[in-house]
Structures are given as C-alpha cells and as structure tokens.
Motif scaffolding. Structure first.
Motif, short mmCIF file in Angstrom:
data_model
loop_
_atom_site.label_atom_id
_atom_site.label_comp_id
_atom_site.label_asym_id
_atom_site.label_seq_id
_atom_site.Cartn_x
_atom_site.Cartn_y
_atom_site.Cartn_z
N VAL A 26 0.84 -1.19 0.00
CA VAL A 26 0.00 0.00 0.00
C VAL A 26 0.88 1.24 0.00
N TRP A 30 -1.21 12.15 -0.77
CA TRP A 30 -2.19 13.19 -0.43
C TRP A 30 -3.39 13.24 -1.36
N GLY A 31 -3.46 12.35 -2.35
CA GLY A 31 -4.62 12.35 -3.24
C GLY A 31 -4.47 13.34 -4.39
N GLY A 32 -5.55 13.47 -5.17
CA GLY A 32 -5.55 14.44 -6.26
C GLY A 32 -4.56 14.08 -7.36
N THR A 33 -4.22 15.09 -8.17
CA THR A 33 -3.37 14.83 -9.33
C THR A 33 -1.94 14.47 -8.92
N ASP A 36 -2.00 10.86 -8.45
CA ASP A 36 -2.17 10.23 -9.77
C ASP A 36 -0.83 10.18 -10.50
N MET A 56 -3.39 2.11 -3.82
CA MET A 56 -3.31 3.52 -3.47
C MET A 56 -4.23 3.81 -2.29
N ASP A 57 -3.69 4.43 -1.27
CA ASP A 57 -4.54 4.85 -0.15
C ASP A 57 -4.28 6.34 0.11
N GLY A 58 -5.14 6.94 0.92
CA GLY A 58 -4.92 8.34 1.23
C GLY A 58 -6.19 9.00 1.71
N PRO A 59 -6.13 10.25 2.15
CA PRO A 59 -4.94 11.08 2.23
C PRO A 59 -4.06 10.72 3.43
N ASP A 61 -2.43 10.99 6.83
CA ASP A 61 -2.91 11.61 8.06
C ASP A 61 -1.98 11.17 9.19
N TYR A 62 -1.31 12.14 9.83
CA TYR A 62 -0.31 11.80 10.83
C TYR A 62 -0.95 11.15 12.06
N LYS A 64 -3.54 9.16 12.01
CA LYS A 64 -3.81 7.78 11.63
C LYS A 64 -2.52 6.96 11.64
N THR A 75 -1.22 -0.65 8.23
CA THR A 75 -1.75 -1.07 6.93
C THR A 75 -1.08 -0.31 5.80
N TYR B 125 -10.52 4.53 15.62
CA TYR B 125 -9.56 3.87 14.74
C TYR B 125 -8.65 2.94 15.55
N PHE B 214 -10.25 8.12 8.33
CA PHE B 214 -9.65 7.12 9.20
C PHE B 214 -10.16 5.71 8.87
N GLN B 221 -13.22 3.56 -0.36
CA GLN B 221 -13.11 5.02 -0.35
C GLN B 221 -14.48 5.62 -0.54
N THR B 229 -9.85 15.49 -0.85
CA THR B 229 -8.47 15.52 -1.33
C THR B 229 -8.39 16.25 -2.67
N GLN B 233 -6.16 19.53 -3.39
CA GLN B 233 -5.04 19.41 -4.31
C GLN B 233 -5.28 20.14 -5.63
N ASP B 234 -6.49 20.01 -6.16
CA ASP B 234 -6.70 20.43 -7.54
C ASP B 234 -7.83 21.43 -7.76
N GLN C 253 -4.04 15.97 14.43
CA GLN C 253 -3.57 15.53 13.12
C GLN C 253 -2.28 16.19 12.68
#
Lengths: 336, 266, 291
Positions: A26, A30-33, A36, A56-59, A61-62, A64, A75, B125, B214, B221, B229, B233-234, C253
C-alpha cells in the motif's frame, strides 16, 4: 462496475485486519493529481517490473499513522509525508530505518536524505504575482511585508511548516545563512505588521484560486502551482529571490507488513527516470541528481534546482527538533 | 388566523418575502456550482472565459468517482436504517419511560454530537485496529452510526412528545393489540419525525469526511474523501459536475415520486 | 445488532421487568452501541490527557492558563450561539410559511431545501468561499447595483462563518419546526381571535409557546453541532475566529499531540454538558420538548 465495487467492499468486510495480500503493498499520499502522477510515474512501473501490486490509499494523516503504529496494525507500507514530519517521526520511533543497500542514496540530493526518509519531491516557496491585477509586483520577501508600496491582500501558507517564518525573517533583514536557529520573537513581530492583510491558503489549489481571482494578487506560493497557472494563460510573475526550499519525504511506518516491497518501491520511486517523470508531470523538482539530464530542458529550467543562485534551504533538522514548539506558538498567534 | 394563509393579511406578504429570500439563499450556491461545472476555468473564475463539457467527460472517464459514490450510498443507506431503528426504540424509552434520569440519558445520547469528530476518529480507529474492524464496511457503518444516532434520537423524541399517547390507548381500547396500535397509529403519526431522522442520518454519513479518512482503505473510499483531497489538491470543476449530476438525479427522483403519487390519485 | 433492535422494537409497551427500570428496555440497543463504540474508545483516548506527555494535569493547566485558548473556547460558544440564533430567526418564519402555504408551493420550497442538503457539504462550502470573496459575485453584484463602492469583507471573518454555517444548519431548524407547527390545531388560534386577541398577541402568547418544543429541539441540535464543527469555520472563517474543533484537529492531526487534543476535547464536553444541565434547571424539561 457496481458489482466489482460491491465485491470489493464485501471482500474488505470479510478479511479482518489485513487489506493487502502478501504480494500487494500500500502506498499512501495526499490524493488528487499529485498522487495520480505518483501512481503513473512510480507505482505502475513498479508493478510492471516486480509483479507486486501497489494499492493507493490516502490522504496521508499523521494521527492515523501514529495510531496504526501504536496499535501494531500498520496497513500502510510506503507513505508520502512532509519533510520536517519525517525527521520528527523518525526520532519518535514511528518509522522503519530505510535499507540503503536496496535504495541507492549516492545519487540522491543529500539535503533530503535521513536514516528514515528520502526526498519524494521538492519545491520552493517563491513570490508569485498576478501581473494583470496590480501595477507593480513584489520582487523580494521584504516587498510582501511592505503594505505602503504594495497595498492589498497577500496570501501565505496557513499551516505551521517551513516557509513563512523564514520569509518574515528574510524580509526583516536576517542574512540567509544566519536564519537558524530561528528568532521566533522577531519573526512574529514582523508578521504582526501585516497580519490584517494576510489571507491564508490551506491547500495548493486554494492558493491558485486566490491568485487567479486576484482575491490576493500576490503572496508566497509553491513554485509548481505558479507554473500551472501560467500554463493556463494567466500573466503570472514569479520571483525566485531567496526562494525557500522544502520537501516531501518517502517513509516506511514501523511494523509495515510489506517492508521489503516498500524498500524496493522507494528505490524505484527515487530512481533518476521515475523522478524525472514525476517532475515533468507535476512541476515539482526531482530529488535524484541525475534526473534533470533526462528531462526536456524547457521543463527542467522552470524547476527549483535551476534557481540555486539565490536559494535558502529550510533546515529540516531544526524544524523536526522544534516542530511542536513552533506549531503550538504558530496556531496560538494565528488565533489571537 | 395565524395558521390560515388567507387570513394573515399583510403578514402573509412578509412571510412570503422571507421565505422567498431564504429559498434564493439556498439556491445560490447550487446554481453557482452548476454554472462552474460548465465553465472552462479550473480556478473557478466567474463568469468563466468560455463554456465546456470537459469536466463531465473527466468525471465519467475516471471510474473512481462513481465507485466511491456507490460506496458512500451503501454505507449511508445502512447507517440510515440502523440509526432510525435504534433511534426509534431509544426515543420510546426516553419519552414513555417512567425511570429517573431520563434527561441524563438523553444528554448521554447526544454527546457524540458535541465531541469534535476528529477525537472520535482517532479513538475509534485505535479501537477498531484491535478488533480488526478497520477498513471494513462494518467498521465504517458503526463509526457513522455513532454520530448519526443523536440526530435520530432528537428528531424522533421531538415528534413523539408532540403525539398524544391517549390516541394510541384509544386504539388499544378499540381492540388493537398494543403492537398493532404502535405500528398503525403511532408510527404514521410521527412519520414526519421519522422522515427527518432518516434524512439527517443519511446526510451525516453521506457528507462525513473526518471519520471516513480514518476508516478508509484502498478498497473502501467514500465520495467525500475523494472530494476533500481533490478540492485541496486540484480544486477541479469535476467536483462541480459531480455535484450537479447528483442534484439532477435528485430532481429526477423527486419528479418520479410526484408522478407516481399523481398516478395513484387519479 | 439487527436482532437486538428488532426484539426491542417488538417489545411490549413499557412494563417493569426485573432489574431494568420501567421502560428503559427499548433504549438497550442504543446504550450498547454507544457504550461499546463511543464511551470505551473515547474514554481510553481522553485518559491520555492526564497521561501524556507526563502523568498529571499539565495539559489542562496549559490549556486553561493560556489566554489564547480561552479565547478560542469563548469564540466557539459565541459563534455557535450566533449561528443558532440566526438559524432560528430565519427558520421560524420559513417553517411557519411552509406549514400553511398552498401545497404545491410548499413542495417546491421543500424540494429546494432537500437539494441544498444533498449537495456535498465541501462543495457548498467552497462555493460560498468563492461567492463571498472580494472579487466574488456577491460583491460584484452589490457594486453594480450601486449599493456599495468598496467590496465588503464577507469571508475569512465572522460574517463568512455565519453565512456558511447558517446555510448548513437551516434544514435542521426548519424540518423539526415544520413538524411541530403542522400539528398545532388551527382552532386554538381561531378561538384566540374570537376572544379579541390581535395577531401580535396570538403570535407571542399562542403560536410561539406552542412552537417552543420544536425551536428547542432544532436549536439544541444546531448549537451542539456547531460546537464540534470544523470544516466550514476553517474554510470560511479567519484565523482569529478559530473554533475549538479546528484547534483540536491541529493538535491531533498536525502536531500529533494527543495529550493536549484530548484535554481540549474533554473541556469542551464538560462545558457543553454543564450548559445543558443549567438549561434543564432553568427551564425545566418542558422547554426541552417534554410535556
């Protein structure tokens, strides 16, 4: 399509703790482009070469991350985190030491390598300006703090992270090589002078929206975000004067189930070609010193590694050491 | 007089004006989002330089949007079902019960609303990791159920308190079993409360992002996490097109319901 | 869980059964759920507030000793109170109109209300952010209409938070209030008119008191929800009206300081429950919707 998701959900419901199979790993970002691009430049190639599937997992998170390490139920195998957090988490024992027999660090930019992390990509905080909206664009950090000559709102990064405090100190006349240890009192005093004129951006996309709409016609930005705006046809002026570098890092959480695969994945992700592909797709700079040679020269020259003449490196070790102290004070100052 | 529209006099126009303004206020962002979804500017500049359908194409080209929406829908539907069921029972106890400390119990049922979700998220969690529930639909539903239940309890107790129990007793006197009386008399009478409870529960789960971050796993998802996200991000208008499609779907469903009703009547 | 809720739903009307207090039975599923998946995990996390970084009350001393954090606390309650008041002030006339206006129009307003709720929360909040900017449509329209010369600051401050949060909270006020007003017997008001009461008197003495349970239920829901809210204030508010939930999110967080985060959460919980108890004491249960 519906059937497959439902099946996937069912499988997830049935399998108890584990999400990834033995041959899977895994990767969390942070997700998004950005993610990608990481998938295309790194993960897909890794799967093609090794047969290991990268989920792919996300975003990221510290909270988590800490919770899964503490409960020994990790995980995530490879994670993209901010550079200063990587150093701090390494010291707190939340990360596996990287295996540098697998990862070749001789070609990696030493600024972003520690025992527990290597640079994922790096960027600079630069001064951006929407030239259509104002008569004069600020050229130096001092100009951003000069409300008499540059009236109007300006935008800065909202979170406690390397960048804004350094900019304030540089604007106040501190020499770039005398920044650390950071004089926080002086920095906050300088920030106080423009506090009412600051609009904070909390994510890269928001900074672009603020600049494009001229809600804040200038401010401090990640360089790649300005490149993207200019490519979209806006008249954007970028000043690289004393640009402040910071990086994201790749780390492996302590107790990761597929540690070996994660090391191999990071080795590929930081290889010259993978870093070059990622940089071309995102406008962030590569952390592999051999990558620029592999890139289109037109693209390469827009990246921070071509702007070393007037460049300040945020000190990740200093930040990691003082992350909590600065953060607590930063949010308290903002709330005042 | 105050409850008859015709006899309100000039008050009627004040009320209509307020309602009209509030309706416009409610519509403004929806219309704005719909307009942005056809605009060419990725940075939400308005009015946009030109109009385009490319954000809709991007939406359909990336199967993860529909997949995550489908996951969200399943979770929200399960949460709604359990939240209304459990909330209904709890409300009967809170309103009809004869025990001491009913108000304390009600306050207890409402506490998940007060606690900032991020605290619950970290706590649950860590707990779920020990139970092996993280990254499962069960874990997801349980987490959302905890935050949705207070809404059900509030909406249903509110409705139940307004319902005169003597009507239910009358039904029993007329020969209905107590259970029958509850199902055929009380439940329809508090239907509005049940409806509110269902909507609030559904939306609590459907829009929830912090717990979802979490509880998520690579195979699980939800839509809000993707939106969160992507916005950070975008900021892409793909989200505007996704929202617009959902609004259109809702309007279609509403029209369908209205048509079916008409069909029944005629 | 299904089993438990079914049996509870099918249970006979309240009757004393051994050790269970009369009528508590149907609450069992909810009690079990919240005890297992709320109380146990949350208490074990909140314990960290007295254990980390070292055992003792250090976190609480730091939290309550700092004027900044006290400001954030105060601000949280002020913003929540403001949002609740505005939502009730706007929500009451709308719910009232909805309850009595011709059915077709009421259905349209309802449909719009539901649409606004159905649109993703984050999308709505971002939409407001862009709409309310100095260069946004609202300001541009006001300037074009000649109502203002300079753009108003409508976002990144209290105004922005209030607009964004009232938008989200309105349905939570309107739906319960609508239910309550619908159930009021119009003949009560006709009787009042026959006795010579003016509209104002009828509103103050009859309609408002009869609608009070709905107002209390909706108001309570909005107030309590607002206290723990974080996304909308973070995006539409300025940093100087930060709310507690955002501060807690930063502790948990970003700074990963769970001791302070749980201490702040615990203080918020205690303060809110204390407020709830005071309200019960002052107004009795009738104000809370009991009869």
């Amino acid at each position: 399509m519906r059937k497959t998701t439902f099946l996937a959900a069912l499988t997830a419901a049935v399998s108890l703790a584990g999400v990834a199979h033995a041959e899977d790993m895994v990767f969390t970002s942070w997700g998004g482009t950005t993610q990608d691009a990481q998938k295309a430049a790194w993960a897909d190639k890794f799967t093609a070469e090794t047969g290991t599937n990268v989920l792919m997992d996300g975003p990221t998170d510290y909270g988590k991350l800490k919770a899964m390490v503490e409960a020994s139920g990790v995980t995530w195998d490879a994670v993209d985190v901010e550079g200063d957090y990587a150093v701090q988490a390494g010291k707190q024992g939340l990360l596996e030491p990287l295996d540098f027999t697998v990862i070749d660090k001789s070609k990696l930019d030493p600024r972003f390598v520690t025992d527990h992390s290597v640079g994922s990509f790096y960027y600079s905080f630069v001064i951006g300006c929407n030239a259509d909206a104002v008569s004069a664009c600020p050229k130096a950090w001092a100009d951003l703090f000069d409300t008499a000559n540059f009236p109007g709102k300006r935008t800065f990064y909202k979170w406690s992270a390397p960048g804004v405090i350094e900019a304030a100190l540089l604007a106040d006349g501190v020499a770039p090589d005398k920044l650390y240890p950071l004089d926080l009192d002086r920095a906050f005093k300088k920030l106080d002078t423009i506090k009412g004129d600051i609009i904070w951006w909390s994510g890269g996309a928001q900074s672009q929206q603020l600049l494009a709409s001229a809600e804040a016609p200038f401010g401090s930005f990640w360089n790649g975000r300005l490149t993207a705006l200019a490519a979209d046809g806006l008249t954007i002026e970028t000043s690289w004067d004393n640009n402040i570098t910071a990086a994201d890092s790749l780390v492996v959480p302590k107790g990761a189930k597929n540690k070996d695969a994660a090391m191999k994945f990071i080795a590929l992700a930081t290889s010259a070609q993978a870093q070059a592909d990622m940089a071309a797709a995102t406008g962030y700079a590569p952390t592999n010193l051999d990558s620029p040679a592999l890139m289109d020269p037109e693209v390469a020259k827009t990246l921070p590694d071509q702007q070393k003449a007037s460049q300040v490196n945020a000190d990740m070790n200093y930040w990691a050491e003082h992350r909590d102290e600065i953060g607590t004070r930063w949010y308290a100052w903002q709330a005042q | 007089m105050l409850l008859s529209f015709e006899r309100l006099g000039w008050w009627k126009w004040v009320l209509v004006a307020i309602t009209g303004l509030v309706t416009a206020f409610l519509l403004l962002p929806i219309l704005f989002i719909a307009a942005l979804s056809f605009g060419s500017s990725q940075w939400l500049i308005f009015p946009p330089p030109s109009w385009t359908l490319k954000w809709y194409r991007e939406f359909f080209a990336d199967p993860r949007w529909l997949e995550s929406a489908w996951t969200s829908l399943q979770i929200a539907a399960l949460v709604t079902l359990f939240s209304v069921g459990i909330g209904l029972c709890a409300s009967f106890a809170l309103v009809r019960g004869k025990f001491r400390g009913r108000e304390t119990l009600k306050a207890f049922f409402l506490t998940p609303m007060i606690l900032p979700v991020v605290v619950l998220a970290v706590a649950l969690y860590a707990f779920f990791l020990r139970l092996g529930l993280n990254g499962t639909v069960t874990g997801f539903v349980l987490a959302h159920l905890v935050v949705a239940l207070p809404f059900s309890v509030l909406a249903i107790t509110n409705a139940l308190e307004g319902f005169d129990k003597s009507i239910e007793d009358a039904a029993v006197l007329c020969g209905a079993s107590p259970l029958e009386a509850k199902f055929r008399v009380t439940l329809p009478a508090i239907g509005h409360g049940l409806f509110s409870a269902a909507i609030f529960s559904f939306l609590t789960s459907w829009d929830e992002v912090v717990l979802a971050i979490f509880m998520a796993s690579p195979t699980l998802q939800t839509l809000p996490v993707r939106i969160w996200t992507t916005l950070r991000q975008d900021l892409t208008p793909v989200i505007a097109s996704a929202s617009t499609l959902l609004v259109l779907l809702t309007i279609l469903l509403m029209l369908l319901v209205a048509l079916v009703r008409k069909g029944f009547k005629s | 869980m299904t089993q438990a809720s079914n049996t509870a739903m099918l249970a006979p009307p309240p009757r004393r059964r051994g050790w269970l207090p009369a009528g508590l039975g149907p609450a069992t599923p909810a009690l079990v759920l919240l005890t297992l998946f709320f109380v146990v995990p949350v208490v074990s996390l909140l314990l960290r507030s007295v254990l980390e970084p070292s055992p003792g009350l250090g976190n609480y001393a730091e939290l309550l000793g700092s004027s900044t954090y006290l400001r954030v606390f105060l601000n949280t309650f002020l913003v929540s109170g403001l949002v609740t008041t505005v939502s009730l002030l706007i929500g009451f006339p709308v719910a009232w109109t909805l309850a009595i206006m011709p059915g077709r129009w009421a259905r349209i307003v309802f449909a719009i209300l539901l649409l606004s709720m159905w649109t993703n929360l984050l999308a709505r909040t971002y939409a407001w952010m862009v709409l309310l900017q100095r260069t946004g449509i609202v300001n541009k329209t006001l300037i074009n209409l000649g109502l203002i010369d300079q753009p108003l600051t409508l976002v990144n401050n209290l105004v922005g938070v209030t607009i964004g949060m009232v938008y989200i909270m309105l349905p939570f006020v309107i739906l319960p209030l609508y239910g309550v007003i619908r159930r009021i017997d119009p003949s009560i008001l006709q009787a009042a008119a026959l006795c010579g009461a003016t509209k104002g008197q009828a509103l103050r003495r009859i309609l408002l008191p009869l609608a009070a349970p709905g107002m209390a239920a909706g108001g309570l829901m909005v107030f309590v929800m607002s206290l723990g809210y974080f996304v909308t204030p973070a995006l539409l508010g300025g940093t100087n009206n930060m709310m507690l939930a955002e501060l807690i999110a930063q502790f948990v967080q970003s700074l990963v300081n769970w001791g302070m985060g749980s201490a702040a959460a615990f203080v918020l919980l205690v303060a809110t429950l204390a407020l709830y108890a005071v309200q019960l004491r002052l107004f009795g249960t009738s104000q809370m919707g009991g009869r």
